[in-house]
Design an enzyme around this catalytic site. Structure first.
Site, PDB file in Angstrom:
ATOM      1  N   TYR A 177       0.822  -1.207   0.000  1.00  0.00           N
ATOM      2  CA  TYR A 177       0.000   0.000   0.000  1.00  0.00           C
ATOM      3  C   TYR A 177       0.862   1.266   0.000  1.00  0.00           C
ATOM      4  O   TYR A 177       0.463   2.288  -0.527  1.00  0.00           O
ATOM      5  CB  TYR A 177      -0.894   0.039   1.251  1.00  0.00           C
ATOM      6  CG  TYR A 177      -2.210  -0.678   1.118  1.00  0.00           C
ATOM      7  CD1 TYR A 177      -2.261  -2.054   0.966  1.00  0.00           C
ATOM      8  CD2 TYR A 177      -3.412   0.029   1.160  1.00  0.00           C
ATOM      9  CE1 TYR A 177      -3.470  -2.712   0.866  1.00  0.00           C
ATOM     10  CE2 TYR A 177      -4.622  -0.624   1.058  1.00  0.00           C
ATOM     11  CZ  TYR A 177      -4.649  -1.995   0.915  1.00  0.00           C
ATOM     12  OH  TYR A 177      -5.849  -2.640   0.809  1.00  0.00           O
ATOM     13  N   LYS A 228       3.418 -14.975   3.208  1.00  0.00           N
ATOM     14  CA  LYS A 228       3.695 -15.770   2.005  1.00  0.00           C
ATOM     15  C   LYS A 228       5.206 -15.987   1.976  1.00  0.00           C
ATOM     16  O   LYS A 228       5.899 -15.617   1.021  1.00  0.00           O
ATOM     17  CB  LYS A 228       3.176 -15.026   0.758  1.00  0.00           C
ATOM     18  CG  LYS A 228       3.250 -15.816  -0.538  1.00  0.00           C
ATOM     19  CD  LYS A 228       2.245 -16.949  -0.630  1.00  0.00           C
ATOM     20  CE  LYS A 228       2.471 -17.761  -1.907  1.00  0.00           C
ATOM     21  NZ  LYS A 228       1.697 -19.003  -1.952  1.00  0.00           N
ATOM     22  N   ASP A 271      -2.523 -18.250   1.064  1.00  0.00           N
ATOM     23  CA  ASP A 271      -3.452 -19.073   0.271  1.00  0.00           C
ATOM     24  C   ASP A 271      -4.115 -20.132   1.156  1.00  0.00           C
ATOM     25  O   ASP A 271      -5.336 -20.335   1.111  1.00  0.00           O
ATOM     26  CB  ASP A 271      -2.761 -19.691  -0.954  1.00  0.00           C
ATOM     27  CG  ASP A 271      -1.409 -20.305  -0.643  1.00  0.00           C
ATOM     28  OD1 ASP A 271      -0.940 -20.206   0.512  1.00  0.00           O
ATOM     29  OD2 ASP A 271      -0.801 -20.901  -1.558  1.00  0.00           O
ATOM     30  N   ASP A 326      -6.426  -7.022   4.194  1.00  0.00           N
ATOM     31  CA  ASP A 326      -7.542  -6.418   3.460  1.00  0.00           C
ATOM     32  C   ASP A 326      -8.399  -7.519   2.847  1.00  0.00           C
ATOM     33  O   ASP A 326      -9.628  -7.525   2.974  1.00  0.00           O
ATOM     34  CB  ASP A 326      -6.989  -5.495   2.367  1.00  0.00           C
ATOM     35  CG  ASP A 326      -8.105  -4.850   1.558  1.00  0.00           C
ATOM     36  OD1 ASP A 326      -9.076  -4.368   2.171  1.00  0.00           O
ATOM     37  OD2 ASP A 326      -8.008  -4.841   0.316  1.00  0.00           O
TER      38      ASP A 326
HETATM   39  C1  IPM Z   1     -10.508  -1.276   3.751  1.00  0.00           C
HETATM   40  C2  IPM Z   1     -10.724  -0.730   2.365  1.00  0.00           C
HETATM   41  C3  IPM Z   1      -9.573   0.205   2.008  1.00  0.00           C
HETATM   42  C4  IPM Z   1      -8.274  -0.599   2.045  1.00  0.00           C
HETATM   43  C5  IPM Z   1      -9.738   0.958   0.674  1.00  0.00           C
HETATM   44  C6  IPM Z   1     -11.037   1.712   0.603  1.00  0.00           C
HETATM   45  C7  IPM Z   1      -8.577   1.863   0.395  1.00  0.00           C
HETATM   46  O1  IPM Z   1     -10.861  -1.759   1.445  1.00  0.00           O
HETATM   47  O2  IPM Z   1     -10.436  -0.471   4.701  1.00  0.00           O
HETATM   48  O3  IPM Z   1     -10.459  -2.495   3.897  1.00  0.00           O
HETATM   49  O4  IPM Z   1      -7.909  -1.228   1.042  1.00  0.00           O
HETATM   50  O5  IPM Z   1      -7.629  -0.586   3.082  1.00  0.00           O
HETATM   51 MG    MG Z   2     -10.947  -3.690   2.295  1.00  0.00          MG
END
Ligand code: IPM
Ligand code: MG
Length: 362
Positions: free
Chosen positions: A142, A189, A221, A245
């Site tokens: 990210y 992973k 996985d 996520d």
């Molecule tokens: C979450 C969401 C966010 C993320 C998006 C909206 C950027 O999916 O909070 O899980 O990927 O963290």
């Molecule tokens: Mg999310």
């Protein structure tokens, strides 16, 4: 107690569900004799429209000065279908997580018994499932270096973790495990990724400080498969930003719906509380969104940021009672739900407030 809360409702159903979350906070303040004051701030598409920026400076300043943040959602379909857009609503959410140092995202997967049927998983595999995810929130792919090269024909995102980033969230997860069933599963992973090998190394080191906690390591996985196969085998799950996520969206099916799941993003400063669901533009403005994730996020705020255990419990109990009374929003209703028990966002909010024995005044 006096507390100052910044409400950042954001986009889509964020507005509708956060309004209910705030009403619940007000009801709690009244019932327990607290004084909650509020401010509002912009983020996401709403902020882009108003200021040209997904995270205005003012939003960060207000947030830093508050005791907690009640957050809605960010996103807009216009950007989802336009990969070339440089300014995007999600940058607002990622930006505030980074600006406030919210490195630990707690996502409790709590299955209310009444919703056993709402899940697509067979009830006999679900009953009693209770998982607490610790998703690292300010590192990984990210926030690693990203870009294009070869005149735009090649793109890259870097999955990167430093020792201290893994260690601080691992400590939080182990501490939580000590207060629960003392089981922790770290997901990575490490058979492929170098950043995962560092992740595993650090988690193993931290594990030595918690000999009572039974630790296992799973690859992402396999973890994704086990989560559906046997959700009850998990207690605390510790994982990175991207894997977390994905896994928590998957895990939402254990709780019946994305509309039920709350989260707490914490670090060293102000905590941010938000549903795990997104802005859901397909149902925005229709008044049908499930507000319970926002209500349960408010409960997490009361508990974690304010140390108000009884207050948090009152909120969770109210949700439980309303579900027991048979009320559902559309996403958690099933074929057996009588139509007069299927409520919209506001009506569901009123049921919660009734159970908190406070009438809506507005
Ligand atoms: C979450 C969401 C966010 C993320 C998006 C909206 C950027 O999916 O909070 O899980 O990927 O963290
Ligand atoms: Mg999310």
């Amino acid at each position: 107690m006096k507390k100052h809360i910044v409400v950042i409702a954001g986009d889509g159903i964020g507005q509708e569900v956060t309004a209910v979350g705030k009403q619940v906070l007000d009801a709690i303040a009244e019932k327990f004799g607290h004084e909650f004051t509020y401010d509002e701030a912009l983020i996401g598409h709403a902020a882009i429209e108003a200021t040209g920026h997904p995270l205005p400076e003012e939003t960060v300043t207000k947030s830093k000065q508050s005791d907690a943040i009640l957050f809605g959602a960010v996103g807009h379909p216009k950007y989802d279908n336009d990969p070339s857009a440089k300014v995007r609503p999600e940058q607002g959410l990622l930006g505030i997580r980074k600006a406030l140092g919210l490195y630990a995202n707690l996502r409790p997967i709590k299955l209310f018994d009444e919703l056993l049927q709402a899940s697509s998983i067979k009830p006999e595999f679900l009953k009693g499932a209770d998982i607490l995810f610790f998703r690292e929130l300010t590192g990984d792919v990210y926030f690693g270096e990203k870009g294009r090269k070869d005149e735009g024909d090649t793109a890259y995102d870097t999955m990167i973790y430093s020792r201290y980033e893994v260690e601080r969230i691992a400590v939080k997860a182990f501490e939580a495990a000590m207060t629960r069933r003392k089981k922790l599963c770290s997901v990575d992973k490490a058979n492929v990724l170098e950043s995962s090998r560092l992740w595993r190394e650090v988690v193993q080191e931290v594990a030595r400080r918690y000999p009572e906690v039974e630790v296992e390591h799973q690859f992402i996985d396999a973890a994704a498969m086990l989560l559906i196969k046997d959700p009850r085998r998990f207690d605390v799950v510790l994982t990175g930003n991207l894997f977390g996520d994905i896994l928590t969206d998957e895990a939402s099916q254990i709780a019946g719906s994305m509309g039920m799941l709350a989260s707490a993003s914490v670090g060293d400063t102000t905590g941010l509380y938000e549903p795990i669901h997104g802005s859901a533009h397909d149902i925005t403005g229709k008044g049908v969104a499930n507000p319970l994730a926002s209500v349960l996020s408010a409960a997490l705020m009361l508990d974690i940021s304010f140390g108000m255990k009884a207050e948090a419990e009152a909120v969770v109990n109210a949700v439980d009672q309303v579900l027991k009374a048979g009320y559902r929003t559309r996403d958690i209703a099933d074929a057996q739900t009588p139509t007069d028990r299927i409520l919209g966002t506001e009506a569901m909010g009123r049921q919660i407030l009734n159970h908190l024995s406070v009438q809506v005044t507005a």
